[in-house]
Scaffold this motif. Structure first.
Motif, PDB file in Angstrom:
ATOM      1  N   GLY A   1       0.799  -1.222   0.000  1.00  0.00           N
ATOM      2  CA  GLY A   1       0.000   0.000   0.000  1.00  0.00           C
ATOM      3  C   GLY A   1       0.827   1.264   0.000  1.00  0.00           C
ATOM      4  O   GLY A   1       0.282   2.369  -0.045  1.00  0.00           O
ATOM      5  N   GLY A   2       2.154   1.097   0.080  1.00  0.00           N
ATOM      6  CA  GLY A   2       3.045   2.236  -0.033  1.00  0.00           C
ATOM      7  C   GLY A   2       2.979   3.208   1.133  1.00  0.00           C
ATOM      8  O   GLY A   2       2.416   2.933   2.196  1.00  0.00           O
ATOM      9  N   ILE A   3       3.572   4.363   0.905  1.00  0.00           N
ATOM     10  CA  ILE A   3       3.622   5.404   1.931  1.00  0.00           C
ATOM     11  C   ILE A   3       2.219   5.850   2.323  1.00  0.00           C
ATOM     12  O   ILE A   3       1.970   6.194   3.483  1.00  0.00           O
ATOM     13  CB  ILE A   3       4.442   6.605   1.422  1.00  0.00           C
ATOM     14  CG1 ILE A   3       5.868   6.164   1.077  1.00  0.00           C
ATOM     15  CG2 ILE A   3       4.481   7.723   2.454  1.00  0.00           C
ATOM     16  CD1 ILE A   3       6.654   7.194   0.301  1.00  0.00           C
ATOM     17  N   GLN A   4       1.293   5.810   1.367  1.00  0.00           N
ATOM     18  CA  GLN A   4      -0.066   6.257   1.678  1.00  0.00           C
ATOM     19  C   GLN A   4      -0.674   5.434   2.812  1.00  0.00           C
ATOM     20  O   GLN A   4      -1.219   5.983   3.771  1.00  0.00           O
ATOM     21  CB  GLN A   4      -0.963   6.178   0.443  1.00  0.00           C
ATOM     22  CG  GLN A   4      -2.409   6.568   0.751  1.00  0.00           C
ATOM     23  CD  GLN A   4      -3.251   6.801  -0.484  1.00  0.00           C
ATOM     24  OE1 GLN A   4      -2.735   7.125  -1.544  1.00  0.00           O
ATOM     25  NE2 GLN A   4      -4.556   6.640  -0.342  1.00  0.00           N
ATOM     26  N   ARG A   5      -0.565   4.101   2.718  1.00  0.00           N
ATOM     27  CA  ARG A   5      -1.119   3.254   3.771  1.00  0.00           C
ATOM     28  C   ARG A   5      -0.346   3.426   5.084  1.00  0.00           C
ATOM     29  O   ARG A   5      -0.925   3.357   6.171  1.00  0.00           O
ATOM     30  CB  ARG A   5      -1.091   1.794   3.339  1.00  0.00           C
ATOM     31  CG  ARG A   5      -2.139   1.422   2.300  1.00  0.00           C
ATOM     32  CD  ARG A   5      -3.535   1.644   2.820  1.00  0.00           C
ATOM     33  NE  ARG A   5      -4.562   1.088   1.946  1.00  0.00           N
ATOM     34  CZ  ARG A   5      -5.791   1.566   1.849  1.00  0.00           C
ATOM     35  NH1 ARG A   5      -6.141   2.631   2.559  1.00  0.00           N
ATOM     36  NH2 ARG A   5      -6.670   1.000   1.052  1.00  0.00           N
ATOM     37  N   TYR A   6       0.947   3.655   4.984  1.00  0.00           N
ATOM     38  CA  TYR A   6       1.753   3.840   6.196  1.00  0.00           C
ATOM     39  C   TYR A   6       1.303   5.090   6.950  1.00  0.00           C
ATOM     40  O   TYR A   6       1.151   5.072   8.179  1.00  0.00           O
ATOM     41  CB  TYR A   6       3.231   3.938   5.829  1.00  0.00           C
ATOM     42  CG  TYR A   6       4.154   4.038   7.029  1.00  0.00           C
ATOM     43  CD1 TYR A   6       4.622   2.897   7.668  1.00  0.00           C
ATOM     44  CD2 TYR A   6       4.544   5.279   7.521  1.00  0.00           C
ATOM     45  CE1 TYR A   6       5.465   2.982   8.775  1.00  0.00           C
ATOM     46  CE2 TYR A   6       5.380   5.382   8.625  1.00  0.00           C
ATOM     47  CZ  TYR A   6       5.836   4.234   9.249  1.00  0.00           C
ATOM     48  OH  TYR A   6       6.657   4.325  10.351  1.00  0.00           O
ATOM     49  N   LEU A   7       1.078   6.194   6.224  1.00  0.00           N
ATOM     50  CA  LEU A   7       0.661   7.434   6.882  1.00  0.00           C
ATOM     51  C   LEU A   7      -0.753   7.330   7.433  1.00  0.00           C
ATOM     52  O   LEU A   7      -1.092   7.994   8.422  1.00  0.00           O
ATOM     53  CB  LEU A   7       0.764   8.604   5.898  1.00  0.00           C
ATOM     54  CG  LEU A   7       2.187   9.019   5.501  1.00  0.00           C
ATOM     55  CD1 LEU A   7       2.154  10.181   4.520  1.00  0.00           C
ATOM     56  CD2 LEU A   7       3.016   9.384   6.731  1.00  0.00           C
ATOM     57  N   GLU A   8      -1.578   6.501   6.815  1.00  0.00           N
ATOM     58  CA  GLU A   8      -2.915   6.279   7.365  1.00  0.00           C
ATOM     59  C   GLU A   8      -2.822   5.530   8.695  1.00  0.00           C
ATOM     60  O   GLU A   8      -3.586   5.790   9.625  1.00  0.00           O
ATOM     61  CB  GLU A   8      -3.767   5.493   6.368  1.00  0.00           C
ATOM     62  CG  GLU A   8      -4.152   6.282   5.124  1.00  0.00           C
ATOM     63  CD  GLU A   8      -4.876   5.430   4.095  1.00  0.00           C
ATOM     64  OE1 GLU A   8      -5.076   4.222   4.364  1.00  0.00           O
ATOM     65  OE2 GLU A   8      -5.229   5.952   3.028  1.00  0.00           O
TER      66      GLU A   8
END
Length: 599
Positions: free
Chosen positions: A233-240
């Motif tokens: 999920g990349g950085i997007q999922r990590y920041l979520e």
């Protein structure tokens, strides 16, 4: 309920899966997305789909529900985020959010700049780690754990993305390849395999798709490169999962109107190219004048009126092996409005003499073939040109987006009956940038046409359709395998060069290239273009009407094409060898002289 209906959002997802019926998938998106008012990009390849669309949250949620009904998309990670509705027209156009673009492509992401090279099999990609698993591994290593394994982080994004945000973990090395485009990553991996060999490699990118291909490529290098993992999920999922940013510092660059997405931590990682102050806002869309890559220029420096910038990568190339700091070159006059003498670098600043061991970068030139040709055929026909320019430029060839029906002139044997033989299946597919207004949707060898009609030298006058599709296709090409220094066109390709650069100038104020090269071209008559000249240095090469005449394009048409450009920065080469690109002296020397002004 009313607020939810009006809320705006962006949806990103990709899926690697064999598409059994590409046309049916295209038809679905072509029906579903417009009905829901969605805009953005849909890319469909034989091995999957890659989608970035925006619209009302309610519409995006409906789209996701319909996608989930198709078993082909089982397990797809639909990344949906609410955001403000886009208002900046320039950013909307540049990010492709002013319309819906649905295209069938050869591969979802262009992993190699060489179109003939085979991409790795994504079924061999590195293992997925969820955001919490990824974070846990980094946390353990930071505190001295990790079972004794040496961990290295590898950022699979481009340098303009990493400039504003990246993972920073104590005791963990983060490798930033500093690539201008994704297709440069394989070469970096090849040249830095010693930094990866025998280590546990944790990869990350914006949403995950680039890590799929890159991790698979690393794993092809042998047993010492098998321990590869990617952030699912990349950085997007990590920041979520970690709204405070966790180990990610700065902002996540995204390819839509939002430009970037941050966390609750307001730390600024980026800095202004000119003054070095903390800055991470790309909304002004400033670009390097030499490689066209996005650069960070703060509002104060931008307000001083400078419009030409040199990115740090181009500065490194200019410095070569020298340890002396060179100032950033910021030219006050637009490169595209200067004459050829004005834009030539001074010998004090940029010397190519034998006394200087200066490692300059080759120019990257996008090449557009003529009507009823293809990229591989054009590459073969220009092999002599490429060889003679090998120290100056790299030529990149692509197929035009419009496939044409196969027009086949049968020989005497095949015309001895009423049903002539079909063309050989080894025959090459043919393409065009502009197509006749009477053209139909039939194309390829399955829809061949037997004809004994003689060649029509004025056929180009009827080729007036398909510009918008070709324009979107070139936008996508520049985004995926660019940037390019220049653009070259032959015959109809030259006409398309002028139209495309004119369109970009009207939309963005700039042509998008440092120079253009137009061979045996003509002026295509399309509505909607103003009479302002194209502000870009250009070289025009065509037959002079003597000797072996150009049977396809009359000299007057090439002169009309030249008139579309700023006459103060035009170079003209006339020859007597017909409808070709001349590569013998003195013509090749004049071509080299033109290009040397941009190296």
């Amino acid at each position: 309920m009313e607020a939810k209906e009006q809320a705006y959002g962006v949806l990103l997802y990709y899926k690697y899966a064999k598409i059994p019926d590409v046309k049916s998938i295209v038809d679905f998106y072509d029906s579903n997305c417009p009905s829901l008012g969605l805009v953005g990009r849909v890319r469909i390849a034989p091995d999957g789909v890659n989608v970035t669309v925006g619209g009302k949250m309610e519409s995006l949620e409906k789209h996701v529900e319909e996608m989930k009904l198709n078993p082909l998309f089982d397990g797809t990670d639909f990344k949906l985020a609410s955001c403000d509705q886009p208002t900046n027209d320039k950013i909307i156009r540049e990010c492709g959010f002013d319309s819906l673009s649905i295209r069938v492509v050869k591969e979802l992401v262009t992993f190699r700049s060489n179109p003939l090279a085979r991409s790795p099999d994504v079924s061999n990609a590195g293992g997925h780690l969820s955001a919490t698993e990824f974070h846990s591994v980094l946390h353990d290593v930071m505190n001295g754990g990790g079972n004794g394994e040496e961990i290295v982080l590898l950022d699979a994004r481009n340098v303009y993305e990493t400039r504003i945000g990246k993972f920073e973990v104590p005791n963990v090395e983060t490798l930033d390849p500093e690539t201008r485009q994704y297709s440069d990553l394989p070469s970096w991996i090849d040249n830095h395999s010693d930094q990866l060999q025998g280590k546990s490699i944790l990869m990350y990118c914006t949403g995950g798709i680039r890590c799929e291909m890159a991790s698979a490529y690393i794993r092809t290098k042998g047993a010492d490169f098998k321990n590869v993992f990617q952030l699912y999920g990349g950085i997007q999922r990590y920041l979520e999962e970690y709204p405070d940013g966790g180990f990610f510092k700065g902002k996540n660059f995204v390819f839509d109107h939002r430009i970037s997405v941050g966390s609750s931590d307001d730390k600024v990682v980026g800095s202004c190219l000119l003054c070095g102050s903390s800055f991470d806002d790309y909304s002004s869309r400033n670009r390097c004048s030499f490689c066209r890559m996005l650069v960070l220029v703060c509002s104060e420096c931008e307000g001083r009126g400078a419009k030409e910038y040199k990115c740090d990568l181009c500065q490194k190339i200019e410095k070569g092996s020298s340890t002396e700091e060179l100032p950033v070159e910021v030219m006050s006059d637009s490169l595209e409005t200067q004459s050829m003498d004005q834009i030539k670098p001074s010998t004090d600043e940029f010397s190519l003499t034998n006394e200087t061991n200066f490692p300059f970068r080759k120019l990257r030139i996008l090449c557009l073939h003529g009507f009823r040709q293809n990229g591989s055929g054009f590459k073969g026909r220009t092999a002599s040109l490429a060889k003679k320019l090998k120290n100056l430029a790299e030529l990149i060839f692509i197929d035009a987006p419009h496939e044409l029906p196969f027009i086949y002139v049968p020989n005497e044997i095949s015309t001895s009956n009423l049903n002539p033989c079909a063309p050989n299946q080894l025959s090459k597919r043919k393409f065009a940038w502009l197509i006749p207004s009477r053209s139909n949707d039939l194309c390829g060898l399955d829809n061949w046409i037997a004809t004994d009609v003689p060649f029509d030298p004025l056929q180009y006058m009827d080729q007036t359709e398909g510009f918008n599709e070709s324009c979107s296709y070139l936008d996508e090409t520049v985004m995926q395998i660019g940037p390019f220094d220049g653009i070259l066109g032959f015959s109809q390709g030259a006409a398309m060069v002028a139209l495309y650069c004119k369109h970009k100038q009207i939309s963005n104020g700039l042509s998008g290239f440092r120079f253009g090269m137009l061979f045996s071209g003509y002026q295509a008559s399309l509505p909607g273009f103003d009479e302002d000249p194209i502000r870009m240095p250009s070289l025009h090469c065509f037959g002079n009407g003597n000797g072996q005449k150009d049977r396809q394009i009359d000299r007057s048409q090439s002169i009309a094409l030249r008139a579309m450009f700023n006459q103060g920065s035009c170079i003209t080469i006339e020859h007597n060898m017909g409808h070709i690109i001349p590569t013998r002296s003195p013509y090749i020397d004049q071509i080299k002289d033109f290009l040397s002004q941009f190296t």
